[in-house]
Enzyme design. Structure first.
Site, mmCIF file in Angstrom:
data_model
loop_
_atom_site.group_PDB
_atom_site.id
_atom_site.type_symbol
_atom_site.label_atom_id
_atom_site.label_comp_id
_atom_site.label_asym_id
_atom_site.label_seq_id
_atom_site.Cartn_x
_atom_site.Cartn_y
_atom_site.Cartn_z
ATOM 1 N NE ARG A 84 -8.625 -0.717 13.726
ATOM 2 C CZ ARG A 84 -9.618 -0.219 13.259
ATOM 3 N NH1 ARG A 84 -9.894 0.169 12.109
ATOM 4 N NH2 ARG A 84 -10.746 0.243 14.021
ATOM 5 C CG PHE A 128 -13.040 1.024 17.411
ATOM 6 C CD1 PHE A 128 -13.799 -0.133 16.856
ATOM 7 C CD2 PHE A 128 -12.748 1.887 16.533
ATOM 8 C CE1 PHE A 128 -14.341 0.062 15.553
ATOM 9 C CE2 PHE A 128 -13.107 2.107 15.181
ATOM 10 C CZ PHE A 128 -13.970 1.104 14.618
ATOM 11 C CG PHE A 160 -12.286 -1.684 5.630
ATOM 12 C CD1 PHE A 160 -10.825 -1.600 6.305
ATOM 13 C CD2 PHE A 160 -13.185 -0.713 5.662
ATOM 14 C CE1 PHE A 160 -10.686 -0.015 6.845
ATOM 15 C CE2 PHE A 160 -12.760 0.463 6.299
ATOM 16 C CZ PHE A 160 -11.499 0.939 6.695
ATOM 17 C CB THR A 161 -14.536 -1.678 10.440
ATOM 18 O OG1 THR A 161 -13.930 -0.724 9.750
ATOM 19 C CG2 THR A 161 -13.243 -2.293 11.140
ATOM 20 C CE LYS A 180 -9.554 5.064 3.793
ATOM 21 N NZ LYS A 180 -10.122 3.812 3.587
ATOM 22 C CE1 TYR A 216 -29.746 17.908 -6.317
ATOM 23 C CE2 TYR A 216 -30.240 16.728 -8.140
ATOM 24 C CZ TYR A 216 -30.154 16.976 -6.895
ATOM 25 O OH TYR A 216 -30.980 15.918 -6.173
ATOM 26 C CG ASP A 274 -12.286 -1.910 -1.047
ATOM 27 O OD1 ASP A 274 -11.706 -0.845 -1.353
ATOM 28 O OD2 ASP A 274 -12.664 -2.036 0.127
HETATM 29 C C1 LIG Z 1 -11.539 3.317 4.071
HETATM 30 C C2 LIG Z 1 -11.766 1.995 3.240
HETATM 31 C C3 LIG Z 1 -13.227 1.751 3.008
HETATM 32 C C4 LIG Z 1 -14.328 2.652 3.621
HETATM 33 O O1 LIG Z 1 -14.209 3.761 3.319
HETATM 34 P P1 LIG Z 1 -14.747 5.118 3.882
HETATM 35 O O2 LIG Z 1 -14.423 6.213 2.593
HETATM 36 O O3 LIG Z 1 -14.143 5.276 4.811
HETATM 37 O O4 LIG Z 1 -16.259 4.954 4.058
HETATM 38 C C5 LIG Z 1 -13.399 0.370 2.587
HETATM 39 N N1 LIG Z 1 -12.508 -0.375 2.193
HETATM 40 C C6 LIG Z 1 -11.093 -0.050 2.392
HETATM 41 C C7 LIG Z 1 -10.159 -1.058 1.967
HETATM 42 C C8 LIG Z 1 -10.853 0.972 3.041
HETATM 43 O O5 LIG Z 1 -9.400 1.605 3.270
#
Ligand SMILES: *Cc1c(COP(=O)(O)O)cnc(C)c1O
Length: 480
Positions: A388, A454, A131-132, A265, A79, A222
């Site tokens: 998109r 969506f 980003f969303t 990713k 942990y 990011d």
């Molecule tokens: C996927 C992504 C996020 C969010 O990450 P999650 O793991 O899906 O929460 C943020 N910024 C970028 C550029 C992304 O591609």
């Protein structure tokens, strides 16, 4: 790796072999139509059993390496104080150059913590593109995102190598207009996801750093797709051809105060993290980690994923890993362009993007051309893609439709998952669809959720075009 064939043609040869496989199913066009109708013409609502190639996203669906799977077996299940965390810290130090590491359950959790600590209500966040999830967290906390991309970024027929750059004049204007104290931080996203996977240049990032220094602004990177941005810098930016991907990633990271990423990713796992060299920032963020995520040494992630992420970070610096999706996307886009199909150029990092406005010019934005195209691609191929465009943009407070900047159908290429024969199949069926584009009509909502519609929204095909299109398919190509 790109190999030049004796004919002169280049193909991206897979630099890995497949040792575990998952069966996939190609349904007949009638079965696909049934599945699509049940899903309300929304590809998010399809089930895996009805999907042939799942190109919805590159998130959490990438293939791990043998070493990553092996690492999961020796992960330390403690942990607190787990050794897997310290191996992650070592990897972050070696690959990204940061001393302090905070694991979180995924990318949006990193955004949540960063905004909680560094954003005050009424502040703004200038960025190359939203980003969303990034925008959602900023807005929930009372902030505003300002997109300051160059105008060229929205040109889908461009040859500009760095459409992900920040427009420096716009950044200076924002600073003049709001004053540095109203700016929570400046954010740059590597391989801007929603602009079509477009990279920024190191020249641009350095200039942004200088402006941040001049005005004492915090600079956040990011890095969810950092290795692909680095790979594209190596290919496109003067002076970087002879540098390694690892070296370029290090240079990018050295310019940011705070780095965060979704590990779903580049690193091919599930999870995320925040990293920095600033001890004060680290301590401020660390205090909130156990409240929202978990103890510092696992941060809401499975320790197996922490271990695999440490290995994935090192692996993503290899050109054949950083370039795997990029080269497949490039091949995919060029094959479609050869056939006259409108795709976003230049090809970027994570996906091949169809320009739905040019593909289906007869469908107005209020009838969702990108959503219709995504549904039509599934019907003609069994391939799942993602809308998109306007469907992905919720209505405004008064219920009025906000028309999206771009209407794209994103065909993601998960890393190390599909082969060139899969892509050739996709090219063939999408080209067939393009030749029959007049049969595709718009969509209308039948069930419309008020936020992030969506995901769960259900739509119907105007003039029952799903039937017309599948009849044409059967006549010319048979059931499959
Ligand atoms: C996927 C992504 C996020 C969010 O990450 P999650 O793991 O899906 O929460 C943020 N910024 C970028 C550029 C992304 O591609």
């Amino acid at each position: 790796m790109n190999i030049r064939l004796a004919s002169g043609k280049e193909i991206p040869v897979e630099m890995h072999k497949v040792r575990i496989v998952q069966k996939i199913h190609l349904r007949s066009v009638d079965e696909r139509r049934r599945a699509l109708e049940e899903a309300g013409y929304n590809t998010f609502l399809l089930r895996t059993r009805d999907i042939f190639l799942d190109m919805l996203t590159d998130s959490g669906v990438n293939a791990m390496s043998d070493n990553q799977l092996a690492g999961m077996m020796v992960a330390d299940d403690a942990y607190a104080g787990g050794e897997s965390y310290y191996r992650l810290v070592d990897a972050v130090k070696d690959v990204l150059g940061y001393r302090f590491v905070l694991p979180v359950h995924q990318g949006r959790a990193a955004e949540h913590l960063i905004d909680k600590v560094f954003l005050k209500p009424g502040q703004v966040v200038p960025t190359n593109y939203h980003f969303t999830t990034t925008r959602a967290h900023i807005e929930i906390l009372g902030g505003t995102m300002l997109e300051i991309y160059a105008d060229e970024a929205l040109n889908t027929q461009s040859t500009h190598p760095f459409k992900g750059n920040i427009d420096l004049n716009k950044l200076n204007d924002v600073i003049k207009r709001y004053g540095p104290e109203k700016i929570a931080y400046v954010r740059m996203e590597a391989t801007t996801n929603l602009l079509g996977g477009q990279p920024f240049s190191l020249e641009n990032m350095r200039a942004v750093r200088e402006i941040c220094d001049r005005h004492k602004l915090l600079f956040v990177l990011d890095g969810s797709l950092v290795s692909e941005n680095a790979y594209l810098i190596k290919q496109r930016e003067p002076g970087y051809a002879h540098k390694g991907v690892a070296e370029i990633i290090k240079e990018m990271c050295s310019l940011a105060d705070i780095y965060y990423m979704s590990a779903r990713k580049n690193t091919s796992v599930r999870g995320g993290m925040i990293a920095t060299n600033n001890e004060k920032f680290y301590l401020q963020l660390r205090d909130w980690l156990p409240v929202y995520e978990g103890f510092l040494t696992y941060g809401g992630m499975s320790v197996k994923e922490v271990e695999a992420m440490a290995i994935g970070l090192r692996e993503m610096t290899a050109p054949e890993v950083a370039g795997c999706a990029v080269e497949q996307v490039k091949y995919f886009a060029h094959r479609l362009l050869e056939n006259g199909v409108p795709v976003v150029t230049p090809p970027g990092g994570l996906a091949c993007h169809l320009d739905a406005r040019r593909f289906l010019p007869h469908i107005p934005q209020t009838q969702y051309p990108a959503g219709a195209l995504s549904a039509a691609v599934y019907l003609s191929s069994g391939i799942r893609t993602m809308e998109r465009g306007t469907i992905s943009t919720d209505r405004d407070k008064d219920g009025k439709e906000i028309l999206a900047d771009l209407e794209l159908t994103r065909i993601a290429v998960p890393r190390r998952v599909y082969t060139i024969s899969h892509i050739e199949y996709a090219v063939d069926r999408i080209t067939w669809l393009y030749q029959h584009r007049d049969l595709v009509k718009g969509l209308k909502f039948v069930e419309e959720p008020p936020v992030l519609r969506f995901f769960f929204g259900k739509l119907a095909a105007l003039e029952d075009w799903g039937k017309t299109l599948s009849e044409a398919f059967k006549k010319e190509l048979g059931d499959y």
